[in-house]
Structure formats: C-alpha cells, structure tokens
Design a protein around this motif. Structure first.
Motif, PDB file in Angstrom:
ATOM      1  N   UNK A  46     -36.326 -29.698  37.533  1.00  0.00           N
ATOM      2  CA  UNK A  46     -35.195 -28.793  37.426  1.00  0.00           C
ATOM      3  C   UNK A  46     -34.279 -29.305  36.311  1.00  0.00           C
ATOM      4  N   UNK A  47     -33.743 -28.390  35.532  1.00  0.00           N
ATOM      5  CA  UNK A  47     -32.904 -28.810  34.412  1.00  0.00           C
ATOM      6  C   UNK A  47     -31.493 -29.200  34.872  1.00  0.00           C
ATOM      7  N   UNK A  48     -30.867 -30.035  34.074  1.00  0.00           N
ATOM      8  CA  UNK A  48     -29.543 -30.575  34.395  1.00  0.00           C
ATOM      9  C   UNK A  48     -28.500 -29.471  34.529  1.00  0.00           C
ATOM     10  N   UNK A  49     -28.569 -28.490  33.647  1.00  0.00           N
ATOM     11  CA  UNK A  49     -27.605 -27.398  33.615  1.00  0.00           C
ATOM     12  C   UNK A  49     -27.582 -26.635  34.946  1.00  0.00           C
TER      13      UNK A  49
ATOM     14  N   UNK B 298     -29.926 -36.067  43.018  1.00  0.00           N
ATOM     15  CA  UNK B 298     -30.024 -34.666  42.585  1.00  0.00           C
ATOM     16  C   UNK B 298     -30.285 -33.743  43.776  1.00  0.00           C
ATOM     17  N   UNK B 299     -29.842 -32.501  43.671  1.00  0.00           N
ATOM     18  CA  UNK B 299     -30.094 -31.554  44.751  1.00  0.00           C
ATOM     19  C   UNK B 299     -31.575 -31.194  44.821  1.00  0.00           C
ATOM     20  N   UNK B 300     -31.975 -30.680  45.948  1.00  0.00           N
ATOM     21  CA  UNK B 300     -33.382 -30.286  46.098  1.00  0.00           C
ATOM     22  C   UNK B 300     -33.675 -29.064  45.234  1.00  0.00           C
ATOM     23  N   UNK B 301     -34.861 -29.010  44.741  1.00  0.00           N
ATOM     24  CA  UNK B 301     -35.283 -27.923  43.864  1.00  0.00           C
ATOM     25  C   UNK B 301     -35.157 -26.576  44.578  1.00  0.00           C
ATOM     26  N   UNK B 302     -35.491 -26.545  45.842  1.00  0.00           N
ATOM     27  CA  UNK B 302     -35.435 -25.300  46.602  1.00  0.00           C
ATOM     28  C   UNK B 302     -34.018 -24.731  46.660  1.00  0.00           C
ATOM     29  N   UNK B 303     -33.032 -25.610  46.855  1.00  0.00           N
ATOM     30  CA  UNK B 303     -31.641 -25.157  46.918  1.00  0.00           C
ATOM     31  C   UNK B 303     -31.172 -24.622  45.565  1.00  0.00           C
ATOM     32  N   UNK B 304     -31.551 -25.308  44.506  1.00  0.00           N
ATOM     33  CA  UNK B 304     -31.158 -24.874  43.167  1.00  0.00           C
ATOM     34  C   UNK B 304     -31.819 -23.538  42.836  1.00  0.00           C
ATOM     35  N   UNK B 305     -33.103 -23.405  43.142  1.00  0.00           N
ATOM     36  CA  UNK B 305     -33.804 -22.136  42.901  1.00  0.00           C
ATOM     37  C   UNK B 305     -33.161 -20.989  43.678  1.00  0.00           C
ATOM     38  N   UNK B 306     -32.804 -21.233  44.927  1.00  0.00           N
ATOM     39  CA  UNK B 306     -32.169 -20.191  45.740  1.00  0.00           C
ATOM     40  C   UNK B 306     -30.828 -19.777  45.132  1.00  0.00           C
TER      41      UNK B 306
ATOM     42  N   UNK C  25     -25.278 -25.586  40.361  1.00  0.00           N
ATOM     43  CA  UNK C  25     -25.459 -25.545  41.816  1.00  0.00           C
ATOM     44  C   UNK C  25     -24.447 -26.468  42.506  1.00  0.00           C
ATOM     45  N   UNK C  26     -24.328 -27.697  42.022  1.00  0.00           N
ATOM     46  CA  UNK C  26     -23.384 -28.641  42.630  1.00  0.00           C
ATOM     47  C   UNK C  26     -21.945 -28.154  42.492  1.00  0.00           C
TER      48      UNK C  26
END
Length: 74
Positions: free
Chosen positions: A1-4, A57-65, A9-10
C-alpha cells in the motif's frame, strides 16, 4: 500500500472534521500532501499520522475499504 493512501486513512481516523475532510480531499487528489501539511489546522495531525505509519502501518484491508468508500464520494 502506498504511503499517501495510508496517511489519508490514518488522518481520517482523527476526531476532527477538518482532518477528515482533508483526508478525503487527499485520497480524491484534490490536494497534495505538501498543501495539506501547509494547513496549520491539519499539520499537527499529519505529523502524528506519519509517526504512526512508521511504527505500525494500517492493515491493507482497512485502507482499501477507506479508498473504496471515499474515492468518488463527492
């Protein structure tokens, strides 16, 4: 997942409406990270988010959602 995307998300997790709106604008490409950092209301939150990103880092699933929900929201 990219930093941006992770930073957006955060930032969205912050309990401040300005931060949430800025996170949405970041993910939609309406504003750059440098422009967001220049905003004195959001800058402290972004600094905290960058530190959080380095630690855990946050989980990929949360960022994708988050991206899925807000990329084309407005």
């Amino acid at each position: 997942m990219d930093k941006y995307s992770c930073l957006a998300y955060l930032l969205f997790q912050v309990e401040d409406e300005n931060a949430k709106n800025m996170a949405i604008r970041l993910i939609q490409g309406d504003i750059t990270l440098q422009e967001a950092k220049a905003d004195p209301l959001v800058s402290p939150y972004l600094e905290t988010c960058e530190k959080m990103l380095k630690k855990q880092p946050p989980t990929v699933e949360h960022v994708y959602a988050f991206i899925e929900e807000y990329l084309y929201a407005f």
